[in-house]
Each structure stands twice: as structure tokens, then as C-alpha cells.
Design a protein around this motif. Structure first.
Motif, short mmCIF file in Angstrom:
data_model
loop_
_atom_site.label_atom_id
_atom_site.label_comp_id
_atom_site.label_asym_id
_atom_site.label_seq_id
_atom_site.Cartn_x
_atom_site.Cartn_y
_atom_site.Cartn_z
N LYS A 56 15.57 84.61 28.26
CA LYS A 56 14.78 85.09 27.13
C LYS A 56 15.68 85.44 25.94
CE LYS A 56 11.27 87.88 27.98
NZ LYS A 56 10.44 88.97 28.59
N SER A 57 16.89 85.92 26.26
CA SER A 57 17.82 86.29 25.17
C SER A 57 18.35 85.07 24.42
CB SER A 57 18.99 87.08 25.75
OG SER A 57 19.85 86.25 26.53
N LEU A 58 18.19 83.88 25.00
CA LEU A 58 18.68 82.66 24.36
C LEU A 58 17.70 82.11 23.33
CD1 LEU A 58 20.07 80.82 27.55
CD2 LEU A 58 21.36 82.15 25.85
N THR A 59 16.49 82.66 23.28
CA THR A 59 15.48 82.16 22.33
C THR A 59 15.66 82.81 20.96
OG1 THR A 59 13.92 83.89 23.04
CG2 THR A 59 13.83 81.77 24.21
N HIS A 60 14.88 82.29 19.97
CA HIS A 60 15.09 82.72 18.58
C HIS A 60 13.88 83.39 17.94
CE1 HIS A 60 18.13 79.58 19.36
NE2 HIS A 60 18.89 80.31 18.56
N ASN A 61 12.78 83.55 18.69
CA ASN A 61 11.65 84.31 18.15
C ASN A 61 10.81 84.86 19.31
OD1 ASN A 61 9.51 82.31 18.89
ND2 ASN A 61 10.53 81.03 17.34
N ASP A 62 9.94 85.80 18.99
CA ASP A 62 9.16 86.48 20.02
C ASP A 62 8.24 85.54 20.78
OD1 ASP A 62 10.34 88.88 19.43
OD2 ASP A 62 8.74 89.56 18.08
N ASN A 64 8.61 82.30 21.45
CA ASN A 64 9.39 81.52 22.42
C ASN A 64 9.93 82.40 23.55
OD1 ASN A 64 8.93 79.23 20.96
ND2 ASN A 64 10.97 79.12 20.03
N ARG A 65 10.25 83.65 23.20
CA ARG A 65 10.78 84.57 24.21
C ARG A 65 9.74 84.80 25.32
NH1 ARG A 65 12.10 88.07 20.84
NH2 ARG A 65 14.15 87.14 20.47
N ILE A 68 9.27 81.38 27.30
CA ILE A 68 10.38 81.09 28.22
C ILE A 68 10.32 82.00 29.44
CG2 ILE A 68 12.88 81.41 28.48
CD1 ILE A 68 12.19 78.71 27.39
#
Length: 374
Positions: A56-62, A64-65, A68
């Protein structure tokens, strides 16, 4: 760029996802082999929490978080199920503590039912064990469970569900409280009668006695009359009370057989609104046995009070091609707004698919219990 081109890009990405998914599953097979060799458990809750937090930390917005997180929960769930299957193939599932028997018939066996002579529970007992069964009756469901616990009875017959009024909550709670197991079931058709002492007229009646569920099942009929309704623990108790007191202002809702037992007159039948009204009775014992031809498994379990917990439990039935036929929930005492789930599904404890599902459920649920196979 038009829609067709965009769809081609999506197709290309999807092909990569499929390829990577299969590669991940191949690695999971090797993980399973290592766990078999080392005796480690398949489900590592802390490892999975760390893994989900990392991806989840690898994503770029809420948005996508969240997506994922859900995606990897599913991927890891599928990985576990693959590992459980491999454990089963390697004979590493362990044995269930239940013994298969050819039948429950035993001339020495004694059966207890709740109620009095003429109760529906007695009728269910006779249909299941035969008319010559060695039996006795007690006042409450708890008394029946205690009779098995103390050894005065080998089996008990208890009503667990009615097709009109629903489940009998107390029975579900007693299944958890006592170390008893379901080994059979019997369904009987319910036809309630209005019973009174001989000579009673409908206009004489002021009070009606019956079990709460029977009153509920006869609600439409009772709504036509301005009668006081009083609940008793059993229909046969109601018939016996009316017969003993000999009061024409009193009536009972019970079976026609109960009326014959206590010398009451049938004033009207049937009085329950459903023509297909039936009650399912279970046969329980404190022995961990199951008939070798059993076709239904009952379990109960608790789960973490968080999103997706129940879904992950139920997915074990899907991945093992097991047909879940019923699910109920009951509050957990002392833990407000948390529930224990009861599930019935088709299968036999000797089936590999059932063993596989139970292994996964046991590892991932809290306090999972097999209630019986029948």
C-alpha cells in the motif's frame, strides 16, 4: 488515442498480471514445501499485515492504496488455499478427532427429549429412533444437555429451526456451551390444533397456552380472537395444564397426538398459517462420532471484528467447491456487537475437500468448532 488503443494497452497489462500471478503461485508451491518440511503454519497473520502495509505504501493516491490493499488480501488468500491443498496432497493435514460409524443404533442407548408426553420432540424421536426407543423427558433444553453431560442419556432430540418461525436461539447457544455434537437430524411436519377440555366452545375461551414459537406460527388465527396468550416451555406442557385444570376458559395449541394423550378435544385444526410448516430437530451426543454416510457438516467460529473477515472465511467453501446451505449469527456474551457465526455445508468429514476447508478455517478463524457431521 482512441478507445481501441486504450483497450489494447489494458489487454497487454492484464497479460502481464496473469503471467506474474502464475509466477507468484509457483513460488508459493515452494513455500508450502518448506513449511511442510519445517512444520510451520500456513497462515502468518503478522507477516501478511506487514506485506499489505508495504504494498500500500508503494501507491500514489488513496484510491489506489485501498484497491491494492484489497487486491493483495485476495492474492494472499488464494496463496494460502493453494498451500492448504498441497498440505493435503502430502498428507500433512492431520486427523480430525471424529470417528466414523456405520449407524447410531444401539439397544443400550437412551434418548432424552424436552417436554412431556405428546411433544413434537417425542414424535421426532420416534421417527428417528423408532417407537421402542428407551427414552425419558425433561422440562428444559438445558436439562436435556445436562442429561448427556452427566451420563443419564446417550442422545438428546432438540428442535433447532422452524420453517415459519426461524431458528431456536437457545439451542445454538447450548451447542456452544456444552461439548455435544450433532449426529443426526429429523424433520417433521407441524400441524397445530386448538385443544380444550371436552365440551369447550370457542366463545368460552379466554386464555390460550403454548410454546412461544407455536403462538407465533398461529398468529393469524389468534389475531381473530381476543384471547390472552401465555407462553410455556413446550406445547405438551400446555395441553397437560389445560387437561389438569379442566377449565373451559382455557385452551392449548399443540399437536392432535398431545390432545389424545391428555384427553382433550380438538376445537379447530390446523391453526398454524403455513400448510408446509415443518420443524427440524437435531440429535446430539457427547461422543465425537459421525455416520460414514453423513452429508452435512455444521461448524461455528468467531472472527476478527474488521472489514472482510467473514468474506475470507466463506471463501474456503468456494475454493473447495463446497455448497454452503445455511449461515446464522448469535451475539457473543460479554462482547457487545460481536457475533459468532454458525455455518452448515454439504460434505463428509472423510472428504479431502472438507478437510482442506476446515484446515483453512481453523487456522484463520477464532475458536472454530466442528459441531457435527450428519
Amino acid at each position: 488515442m482512441d478507445l481501441g488503443d486504450l483497450r489494447k494497452q489494458i489487454d497487454s497489462v492484464d497479460e502481464q498480471i496473469v503471467s506474474l500471478y502464475e509466477e507468484r503461485m509457483d513460488i508459493c508451491k515452494h513455500v508450502a514445501e518448506v513449511k511442510i518440511e519445517t512444520g510451520k503454519k500456513v497462515f502468518d497473520r503478522e507477516r501478511e499485515k506487514e506485506k499489505i502495509a508495504r504494498v500500500k505504501s508503494l501507491t500514489h493516491n488513496d484510491f489506489n492504496r485501498t484497491g491494492i490493499g484489497e487486491l493483495f488480501e485476495q492474492i494472499m488468500s488464494m496463496s494460502r488455499k493453494l498451500q492448504y491443498q498441497l498440505l493435503a496432497e502430502k498428507g500433512s493435514m492431520g486427523r480430525l478427532p471424529f470417528i466414523g460409524v456405520d449407524s447410531l443404533e444401539d439397544d443400550r442407548g437412551r434418548v432424552v427429549f424436552q417436554g412431556a408426553e405428546g411433544a413434537y420432540s417425542q414424535a421426532a424421536m420416534h421417527q428417528y429412533f423408532g417407537e421402542e426407543v428407551n427414552s425419558f423427558h425433561v422440562d428444559t433444553f438445558r436439562d436435556a444437555c445436562c442429561a448427556i453431560e452427566e451420563g443419564s442419556a446417550d442422545f438428546a432430540v432438540l428442535p433447532i429451526e422452524n420453517s415459519t418461525a426461524g431458528i431456536v436461539n437457545e439451542i445454538y447457544d447450548l451447542l456452544v456451551e456444552f461439548e455435544n455434537y450433532i449426529v443426526g437430524e429429523q424433520i417433521i411436519r407441524i400441524e397445530h390444533c386448538l385443544l380444550g377440555v371436552p365440551g369447550t366452545r370457542m366463545e368460552d375461551i379466554r386464555t390460550v397456552f403454548s410454546h412461544p414459537q407455536s403462538l407465533m406460527q398461529s398468529a393469524r388465527f389468534l389475531a381473530e380472537h381476543d384471547w390472552k396468550q401465555i407462553s410455556l416451555p413446550n406445547n405438551a406442557f400446555a395441553a397437560r395444564k389445560v387437561a389438569q385444570e379442566g377449565d373451559c376458559t382455557q385452551a392449548a395449541i399443540a399437536s392432535e397426538y398431545a390432545g389424545k394423550v391428555y384427553g382433550l378435544e380438538v376445537l379447530k385444526k390446523p391453526v398454524n398459517q403455513s400448510e408446509t410448516n415443518s420443524t427440524r430437530f437435531i440429535i446430539i451426543t457427547n461422543q465425537k462420532i459421525f455416520r460414514k454416510d453423513a452429508k452435512k457438516v455444521s461448524i461455528c467460529f468467531e472472527i476478527a471484528h474488521e472489514s472482510g473477515s467473514l468474506y475470507h472465511m466463506l471463501s474456503h467453501f468456494i475454493y473447495n467447491n463446497l455448497n454452503m446451505t445455511k449461515i446464522e449469527s448469535r451475539p457473543i456474551e460479554g462482547r457487545n456487537w460481536e457475533y459468532r457465526f454458525f455455518v452448515d455445508f454439504d460434505g463428509n468429514l472423510a472428504d479431502s475437500a472438507v478437510k482442506n476447508a476446515l484446515r483453512g478455517l481453523r487456522d484463520e478463524a477464532q475458536n472454530m468448532r466442528i459441531l457435527g457431521n450428519y
